[in-house]
Design an enzyme around this catalytic site. Structure first.
Site, PDB file in Angstrom:
ATOM      1  N   LYS A 197     -58.936   0.466 -20.432  1.00 13.29           N
ATOM      2  CA  LYS A 197     -59.991   1.193 -19.737  1.00 13.29           C
ATOM      3  C   LYS A 197     -59.729   2.690 -19.865  1.00 13.29           C
ATOM      4  CE  LYS A 197     -62.188   1.192 -15.120  1.00 13.29           C
ATOM      5  NZ  LYS A 197     -62.085   0.596 -13.762  1.00 13.29           N
ATOM      6  N   SER A 256     -66.272  -1.373 -12.256  1.00 14.31           N
ATOM      7  CA  SER A 256     -66.280  -0.288 -13.218  1.00 14.31           C
ATOM      8  C   SER A 256     -65.505  -0.610 -14.500  1.00 14.31           C
ATOM      9  CB  SER A 256     -65.695   0.977 -12.578  1.00 14.31           C
ATOM     10  OG  SER A 256     -64.316   0.812 -12.278  1.00 14.31           O
ATOM     11  N   SER A 300     -63.701  -3.720  -9.089  1.00 14.59           N
ATOM     12  CA  SER A 300     -63.891  -3.241 -10.459  1.00 14.59           C
ATOM     13  C   SER A 300     -63.229  -4.086 -11.541  1.00 14.59           C
ATOM     14  CB  SER A 300     -63.398  -1.793 -10.583  1.00 14.59           C
ATOM     15  OG  SER A 300     -64.238  -0.938  -9.843  1.00 14.59           O
TER      16      SER A 300
END
Length: 513
Positions: A107, A188, A212
């Site tokens: 990420k 996210s 997330s």
């Protein structure tokens, strides 16, 4: 520039695909066990695996927007891993680490000290330079992993806008669900979940503050582990909250995610307080020992039925009831109609105090990250990021999403009496809610659809595992989450793995419109 490099790499791949391997290796849906077996029997090299994933990214990313940039050094790292493996087979060297030669997508809020940016999806941090690898990246490198690139995410981990950005960032674009492109991919950790689901990598890492990892894993039919806070280091991760932030794997299978978890847990002096406190939960022998087909036997699993209120006759209602029966048939004691005290308060971030606490914490820890973790940065504070967004309203889609949470956070002035009271209330809600319920009923886990439990787990720093559960009338995935108390990862792994093996719910993506 990153995409120009990718296109050039893709051209090389077309000429060299499969070099040094037989064509018998099945890349699609390949697990870590299959990859290691391929390395061992000579049907696969790290170079061929990296080439395959780069080709997948080149082919699918224009549709899915899962990856922000690829590592220009990935093929060199793969070639080095292949060379190390050859020397090991001849007795000249030993291979250290269970992820040796395996590509990993990270990420974009997880720092790497290499040719990749670390921006949390924001244009404001483009060109910044980190001082060091994030703690989890250092562990991945020690385990022999190849850093493949940075995955897309909700900009600033979805903590900029009150309405949420739905898997969008200005650097990566709008992430798309690979099963049904019009369905939400959630965030996210959007990019890691999409990439794992679409076979753009077998291993990805995400982060979670509140939902997330669990939410995008559920909605993209992959496995996500949200570890107990502190079990994995947050050093070098663009932060939101030291109380709630955690880093965890997102993979296609429970076994793969657990192998990755083993590689990234442990003490880090740069996140000393949290990792020292959580180290006591790490079992001798690691977590893979809990991958047990009979792991549901004797487990006490609680069901807050309020989360399972689906329309009569719907696919979700039918499938989730079948799954509860599956738990029972495989030896679990399923206790329904559980209540979690003050659940309505817990799920309201304004009333619970979560938003008050997070807003104050974010300003403190983000400003500290910008000043201490970066050797060069275009912005030096939250105030400067807000100003950057105001100066670039079109690129940052300011009219569509705004930056209300940023403005609220900027208006805070530390952890004062109001914030302390909010944090105390969150602790009490956890203690008198999920913790009390689990101890009263002697539960090993609580189960709920998708990421329904996310906030319940988040405010207490508690772990959860999301597992694919099925697909709705349109073919969009949904998941199931098993959550527990701090340090309950071994129990959750046993439950999640046994459930996965009993249901085999996951299917490859269909890319429907």
């Amino acid at each position: 520039m990153a995409w120009l490099r990718l296109l050039l790499l893709a051209a090389v791949l077309a000429l060299t695909a499969g070099a040094g391997t037989s064509r018998s290796f099945e890349f699609e849906e390949a697990t870590l066990d299959a990859i290691h077996q391929g390395f061992k029997n000579g049907s696969l090299t790290s170079t061929a695996l990296v080439q395959h994933y780069l080709s997948q990214i080149s082919r699918l990313n224009p549709l899915l927007h899962a990856v922000i940039e690829v590592n220009p050094d990935a093929l060199r790292q793969a070639a080095q891993a292949d060379a190390e493996r050859r020397r090991s087979s001849s007795g000249d060297a030993k291979i250290a680490g269970g992820l040796h030669g395996v590509p990993v997508l990270l990420k974009d809020n997880i720092a790497t000290r290499d040719g990749l940016n670390t921006t949390a999806g924001s244009l404001a941090l483009l060109g910044s330079v980190v001082r060091r690898d994030a703690g989890v990246v250092a562990r991945l490198r020690r385990a022999g992993a190849v850093v493949l690139g940075k995955a897309n995410m909700d900009e600033w981990a979805n903590f900029r806008s009150a309405i949420g950005t739905g898997g969008w960032s200005p650097r990566g674009g709008q992430g798309k669900n690979p099963y049904v492109l019009s369905s939400p991919p959630c965030g996210s950790s959007t990019g890691p979940a999409i990439a794992a689901a679409a076979n753009m990598a077998a291993v990805t890492l995400g982060t979670e503050t509140d939902g997330s990892i669990l939410c995008p894993s559920s909605l993209n039919s992959v496995v996500g582990i949200k570890p107990t806070v502190g079990l994995t280091s947050r050093a070098g991760v663009i932060p939101i909250s030291p109380r709630q932030d955690t880093v965890g794997p997102i993979c296609r299978t429970v076994a793969d995610a657990v192998h990755v978890l083993d590689a990234i847990v442990g003490y880090d002096e740069l996140d000393a307080v949290a990792t020292r406190a959580a180290s006591k939960y790490i079992p001798d022998g690691g977590y893979t020992q809990f991958l047990k087909v009979d792991g549901l036997e004797g487990k006490r699993i609680g069901v807050p039925n309020v989360f399972f209120d689906f329309p009569d006759g719907s696919v979700r209602q039918k499938v989730y009831h079948q799954h509860l029966d599956t738990l029972r048939r495989n030896g679990a004691v399923v206790i329904e109609s559980l209540s979690i005290a003050n659940l309505d308060v817990i799920l309201n971030a304004t009333v619970s105090g979560e938003l008050v606490a997070l807003a104050a914490e974010f300003k403190i820890v983000l400003n500290a990250y910008l000043s201490s973790d970066l050797s060069r940065s275009p912005v030096a504070s939250l105030a400067e990021i807000i100003a950057f967004n105001n100066a670039h309203p079109d690129e940052e889609m300011l009219k569509q999403f705004g930056q209300l949470i940023f403005l609220v956070s900027q208006n805070t002035s530390g952890i004062g009496s109001v914030e302390k009271a909010a944090i105390q209330q969150l602790d009490e809600l956890t203690a008198n809610g999920v913790e009390k319920t689990m101890r009263q009923h002697k539960l090993d886990a609580i189960v709920a659809p998708d990421s329904s439990l996310a906030t319940v787990l988040a405010i207490g720093g508690l772990p959860g595992i999301a597992v694919p559960a099925g697909y709705d009338e349109q073919g969009a995935p949904f998941g199931i989450t098993f959550g527990g108390l701090k340090g309950y990862e071994p129990r959750l792994i046993e439950i999640a793995y046994a459930f996965e093996q009993a249901t085999k719910a996951r299917k490859p993506p269909m890319f429907k419109n």
